[in-house]
Design an enzyme around this catalytic site. Structure first.
Site, PDB file in Angstrom:
ATOM      1  N   LYS A   1      -0.740 -13.712  22.869  1.00  0.00           N
ATOM      2  CA  LYS A   1      -0.466 -14.725  21.848  1.00  0.00           C
ATOM      3  C   LYS A   1       0.491 -15.713  22.517  1.00  0.00           C
ATOM      4  O   LYS A   1       1.632 -15.365  22.838  1.00  0.00           O
ATOM      5  CB  LYS A   1       0.169 -14.031  20.643  1.00  0.00           C
ATOM      6  CG  LYS A   1       1.074 -14.870  19.763  1.00  0.00           C
ATOM      7  CD  LYS A   1       0.324 -15.843  18.901  1.00  0.00           C
ATOM      8  CE  LYS A   1       1.287 -16.499  17.902  1.00  0.00           C
ATOM      9  NZ  LYS A   1       2.377 -17.243  18.563  1.00  0.00           N
TER      10      LYS A   1
ATOM     11  N   GLY B   1      11.754 -12.112  22.452  1.00  0.00           N
ATOM     12  CA  GLY B   1      12.053 -13.174  21.494  1.00  0.00           C
ATOM     13  C   GLY B   1      13.193 -12.787  20.593  1.00  0.00           C
ATOM     14  O   GLY B   1      14.087 -12.049  20.998  1.00  0.00           O
ATOM     15  N   SER B   2      13.135 -13.264  19.361  1.00  0.00           N
ATOM     16  CA  SER B   2      14.258 -13.078  18.447  1.00  0.00           C
ATOM     17  C   SER B   2      14.278 -11.670  17.879  1.00  0.00           C
ATOM     18  O   SER B   2      13.282 -10.954  17.897  1.00  0.00           O
ATOM     19  CB  SER B   2      14.134 -14.061  17.281  1.00  0.00           C
ATOM     20  OG  SER B   2      13.034 -13.675  16.474  1.00  0.00           O
ATOM     21  N   ARG B   3      15.427 -11.284  17.356  1.00  0.00           N
ATOM     22  CA  ARG B   3      15.527  -9.972  16.741  1.00  0.00           C
ATOM     23  C   ARG B   3      14.637  -9.893  15.501  1.00  0.00           C
ATOM     24  O   ARG B   3      13.943  -8.887  15.303  1.00  0.00           O
ATOM     25  CB  ARG B   3      16.981  -9.668  16.356  1.00  0.00           C
ATOM     26  CG  ARG B   3      17.123  -8.198  15.981  1.00  0.00           C
ATOM     27  CD  ARG B   3      18.476  -7.829  15.430  1.00  0.00           C
ATOM     28  NE  ARG B   3      19.571  -8.081  16.349  1.00  0.00           N
ATOM     29  CZ  ARG B   3      20.789  -7.558  16.196  1.00  0.00           C
ATOM     30  NH1 ARG B   3      21.036  -6.747  15.176  1.00  0.00           N
ATOM     31  NH2 ARG B   3      21.755  -7.842  17.033  1.00  0.00           N
TER      32      ARG B   3
ATOM     33  N   GLY C   1      11.897 -11.460  14.911  1.00  0.00           N
ATOM     34  CA  GLY C   1      10.502 -11.345  15.349  1.00  0.00           C
ATOM     35  C   GLY C   1      10.196  -9.938  15.845  1.00  0.00           C
ATOM     36  O   GLY C   1       9.172  -9.340  15.479  1.00  0.00           O
ATOM     37  N   GLY C   2      11.070  -9.400  16.667  1.00  0.00           N
ATOM     38  CA  GLY C   2      10.855  -8.069  17.217  1.00  0.00           C
ATOM     39  C   GLY C   2      10.829  -7.011  16.126  1.00  0.00           C
ATOM     40  O   GLY C   2       9.962  -6.128  16.109  1.00  0.00           O
TER      41      GLY C   2
ATOM     42  N   GLU D   1      12.001  -7.136  23.497  1.00  0.00           N
ATOM     43  CA  GLU D   1      13.308  -7.455  24.057  1.00  0.00           C
ATOM     44  C   GLU D   1      13.856  -8.529  23.139  1.00  0.00           C
ATOM     45  O   GLU D   1      13.265  -9.604  23.023  1.00  0.00           O
ATOM     46  CB  GLU D   1      13.102  -7.922  25.500  1.00  0.00           C
ATOM     47  CG  GLU D   1      14.372  -7.932  26.294  1.00  0.00           C
ATOM     48  CD  GLU D   1      14.800  -9.335  26.568  1.00  0.00           C
ATOM     49  OE1 GLU D   1      15.577  -9.866  25.749  1.00  0.00           O
ATOM     50  OE2 GLU D   1      14.367  -9.900  27.586  1.00  0.00           O
TER      51      GLU D   1
ATOM     52  N   CYS E   1      18.397 -14.496  28.150  1.00  0.00           N
ATOM     53  CA  CYS E   1      18.657 -13.257  27.401  1.00  0.00           C
ATOM     54  C   CYS E   1      19.934 -12.607  27.891  1.00  0.00           C
ATOM     55  O   CYS E   1      20.551 -11.824  27.188  1.00  0.00           O
ATOM     56  CB  CYS E   1      17.525 -12.263  27.595  1.00  0.00           C
ATOM     57  SG  CYS E   1      15.913 -12.987  27.421  1.00  0.00           S
TER      58      CYS E   1
ATOM     59  N   GLU F   1      24.595 -12.537  18.480  1.00  0.00           N
ATOM     60  CA  GLU F   1      24.103 -13.519  19.432  1.00  0.00           C
ATOM     61  C   GLU F   1      23.903 -14.891  18.789  1.00  0.00           C
ATOM     62  O   GLU F   1      23.301 -14.998  17.719  1.00  0.00           O
ATOM     63  CB  GLU F   1      22.757 -13.044  20.013  1.00  0.00           C
ATOM     64  CG  GLU F   1      22.233 -13.967  21.108  1.00  0.00           C
ATOM     65  CD  GLU F   1      20.873 -13.506  21.669  1.00  0.00           C
ATOM     66  OE1 GLU F   1      20.095 -12.881  20.923  1.00  0.00           O
ATOM     67  OE2 GLU F   1      20.604 -13.795  22.844  1.00  0.00           O
TER      68      GLU F   1
END
Lengths: 525, 525
Positions: A184, A241-243, A245-246, A265, A302, A391
């Site tokens: 994606k 990506g972002s938290r 999203g994860g 990650e 990151c 973050e």
């Protein structure tokens, strides 16, 4: 190579029928007119996943030399895209030429690193326990290796448009493991994604592999990603990506009839510990290097040093003053996307308005650009409100003043899992280092001394991972050869005729792979 | 050693204050009067987990020799429990003496296997990339190893009261990885659990380890298990049991603020493929061996052959008739618990009443005992109703008649993930074997030829795992040395002074561990 805005589904290129979007020029936040990209629909996701599933058995059972050659060819074809790739990536991300050229080198070299790993056979982890017919009870022959888990969904990251994107570490390690990949694309660099995707698509065709080994889908929203993670053919997910999203992908994967692993990650503030000896000996240099690391690439790493911990005193105050001077001189930076800039501004706003936070310095301001920020809090306040340590992706960092060493340890005990934790320490800090290391080890995937965590070497010994929430799965790394393990599972063969075994497991070792044989590394006494 | 019914929380023994229960004599389903066991309460779970958390840093950083010695001592102390352990286990489980003595040997030898693994340092997976100061950009020194994930919760299994219980494979591998363990005892063999638990508790004390390295909790229900999996100090879960139980733990673990891995070994019907050559050459022997394997230990093995697939024809019919004769002669068996017997009877009832199922044979019946069952369905009916292929834990098996080889492949494509799949094949079946192996590999952790899957060798090459739902995580095994990987995570040290590094990572290699150094296995050209 032409950028058409089409989806790459196996060997085909197809205009998407989902929502249309354009790439954005990061320098001015204006749309890039051509081409228009169209999102994929559910049936495109299904087509890509079904092709991947069909391709799996042929692709995973390819001779190692052939799979390695394919990976090498992917690297060569990405390099052969030449300057148009770099220019498109510069436009879409605002990252400078040198950085993107370096990233291209890294992308190609990590594909080649995985090609050598495949050639060596080391990741097969072959273990043989030969039959012991005389033993009571007798033991039959047992042979162990690792095979690919199945098709993998990869989500491109915004901040590394080459090395963590379409043909980045997740894709390279999954392909090396024998797993077809459906990517994606990140909507922040769709043209870059298409160019790289077409290079891989051509490498698949040139090697005569089943077309489903690789597909590339677009979507400016989340539907395609969700459908991918839910598709029964997909057996693992790689994401950077972002938290938010994860975590969303982890939930989707856990809710499947057949749950699958998600390697996400997600976030890290990469604490740096400024120990007294180091601060006294080279506080000024440290402040300069810190500011350079924190504002490098507009802080969009990151492993950006987002939390600087030290014990209160003159040396810490001097460090703060020196760092503040450096941050004040930082130029306003171009961020990857308007969304990332907005999130940065909101995050900094939240912190600077917080009654417990002191703003030590802001960098230069410019419309549509990110203004560096150096903030300060006390460890006590951070311990009382963990949100102060969350973050903020971008060119900012928070200095944390600890009343004493014991408070420093208290912060280490309290902080969340991190990709990296760094010690700045001299020989005279040794006693303190020894009390800190066990705490640090529990919280980070990589522990550094006297350097800055930005810059991640691609090699056997790298860990780009760390306990939750730095990643979804602290047992893994997304950079380096160990990344392949995420996409492998062990299989044991018991009592199979030699001729029926995969070549790598045959008694005569025709592929010359390294083996454990009868409990010992082969060659060992 | 006395069985008191107490919880073992670190170094203490404490009478539980939760719901009281007694062990059940499996032979007559009557309670064993003494002692009374009491379930743990939430505060006991908290105490055990907090102690485990406190113990972690000291335990994980022990010298390898000391940790190995502790594991060896656990083995010796379990052996030293002598006959009372075997007798208590016989009473609580109904398993025969020889089986339990064998299981005790296996339990001790797998503790010793992990002790040698710890001594060898191989599971540390040390990788060193020395600094390259001349390179552009320069590379700093990078050193990689694997450390324990943190305290582990282990759920004892009912069907292996020693080898998969308090000091079984999960506990042994977690302790070897440097992780303290909190065991939730299986309520079907609480006295056996306490004896083994006390042996470990004494080994902890004798080695002078922090008491939190091991705790043992009782509960006849699910509250203690749920609280354990939810406790923030717990970083991974090992479980062997029912699918419902495993799925419930997976859900709990995924819903935590910090999700953790669950290694649940849940269910498997272990398909056996009777290929035409083998059926023709030795159908009668196969039928006899099959019946012996399916009814061994009253069918209470995770690797019990529950599904026998063959192509329709005279040879298959003869196999069915021979197997039916064997099953008819099977004695009524003692099952582990009244609950397991009830579930078996319900499962068989569901199948025998199904209009598509033919009952080929039932074994001898006796009150309170399990009656063996051999059933038959067509592959077409199985494909139409997957429930016909679901595990019924106990001495039963289902023959599946496939119209042709292509239907055999269709069944393989459709079935769920399995611990094992077995091929019965002769040289003349080679072509068919080659088309089946890729399908089989995708569905099983262990692939056998010409044997039966019961009997799991503990060694380097074993895989007792398999794709979901055989286990929650097909990337792992719960038997053999590779089981340790479940409880390890990688950590990389960058640019640390040699003196600050763990000994295993120091340049001079004082512990003589096997290393990858500068991209090559050390000693290699």
């Amino acid at each position: 190579m032409q950028i058409t805005g089409e989806l790459l589904i196996g060997g085909r290129a197809k205009r998407g029928e989902g929502v249309a979007f354009r790439a954005i020029d990061a320098a001015n936040n204006e749309p890039i007119e051509q081409p228009v990209f169209h999102g994929a629909l559910d049936r495109d996701v299904e087509a890509a996943c079904d092709l991947a599933d069909e391709a799996f058995d042929i692709y995973r059972t390819l001779p190692a030399a052939k799979r390695a050659q394919f990976l090498d060819d992917c690297a060569a074809r990405i390099e052969a895209l030449g300057d148009p790739l770099v220019e498109r990536a510069m436009a879409e991300t605002g990252l400078p030429r040198a950085r993107l050229e370096g990233e291209r080198t890294r992308t190609a070299s990590q594909l080649r690193m995985f090609a050598s790993l495949v050639r060596s056979g080391d990741s097969l982890d072959v273990r043989i326990e030969p039959a012991l017919p005389e033993r009571q009870p007798p033991r039959t022959d047992l042979r162990f290796w690792r095979i690919g888990v199945g098709p993998v969904a990869v989500f491109g990251a915004s901040n590394f448009p080459l090395a963590f994107s379409v043909a980045g570490g997740d894709t390279a390690s999954a392909l090396a493991a024998g797993c077809p990949v459906v990517v994606k694309a990140h909507p922040a660099h769709p043209g870059t994604s298409e160019l790289v995707g077409r290079a891989i698509q051509q490498a698949v065709a040139a090697a005569g592999l089943p077309e489903g080994v690789f597909s590339l889908l677009f979507d400016a929203g989340h539907d395609v990603g969700s459908a991918l993670v839910r598709h029964p053919a997909i057996r693992a997910v790689g994401f950077t990506g972002s938290r938010a999203g994860g975590l969303a992908l982890m939930k989707l994967a856990a809710a499947r009839a057949e749950p699958i692993p998600v390697y996400a990650e997600m976030s890290s503030v990469n604490p740096n510990l400024l120990l007294p000896g180091a601060l006294a000996a080279r506080g000024e240099t440290l402040a300069r290097e810190f500011a350079a690391s924190a504002t490098l690439g507009c802080g969009q790493f990151c492993t950006n040093p987002g939390l600087m911990l030290g014990v209160a005193g003159e040396a810490f105050d001097a460090f703060a003053a020196n760092a503040a001077r450096e941050f004040s001189a930082a130029a306003a930076g171009v961020m990857l996307t308007p969304g990332i800039l907005r999130a940065y501004e909101l995050g900094i706003d939240r912190l600077t308005r917080h009654p417990k936070v002191t703003t030590l310095a802001r960098g230069a301001a410019a419309p549509g650009r990110a203004q560096a920020a150096l903030l300060r809090v006390s460890a006590g306040d951070l311990l009382a409100d963990a949100a102060l340590g969350e973050e903020v992706f971008g060119p900012s960092s928070v200095l944390v003043e600890c009343a004493n060493e014991s408070e420093l340890r208290a912060v280490l005990r309290k902080i969340e899992g991190q990709l990296t934790i760094t010690l700045h320490a001299q020989a005279e800090d040794a006693d303190l280092v020894r009390t800190l290391l066990p705490l640090i080890e529990r919280k980070a995937g990589r522990v550094l001394a006297n350097g800055f965590p930005t810059g991640v070497e691609v090699c056997d010994a790298m860990v780009h991972g760390g306990p939750f929430p730095a990643t979804s799965d602290g047992r893994s790394t997304s950079v380096g050869t160990a990344a392949i393990e995420r996409f492998l599972r062990p299989v044991c063969y018991q009592n199979l005729a030699d001729a029926w075994l995969p070549e790598a497991l045959r008694e005569a070792n025709p592929l010359h792979v390294r083996r454990r044989y009868a409990g010992k590394a082969e060659g060992q006494q």
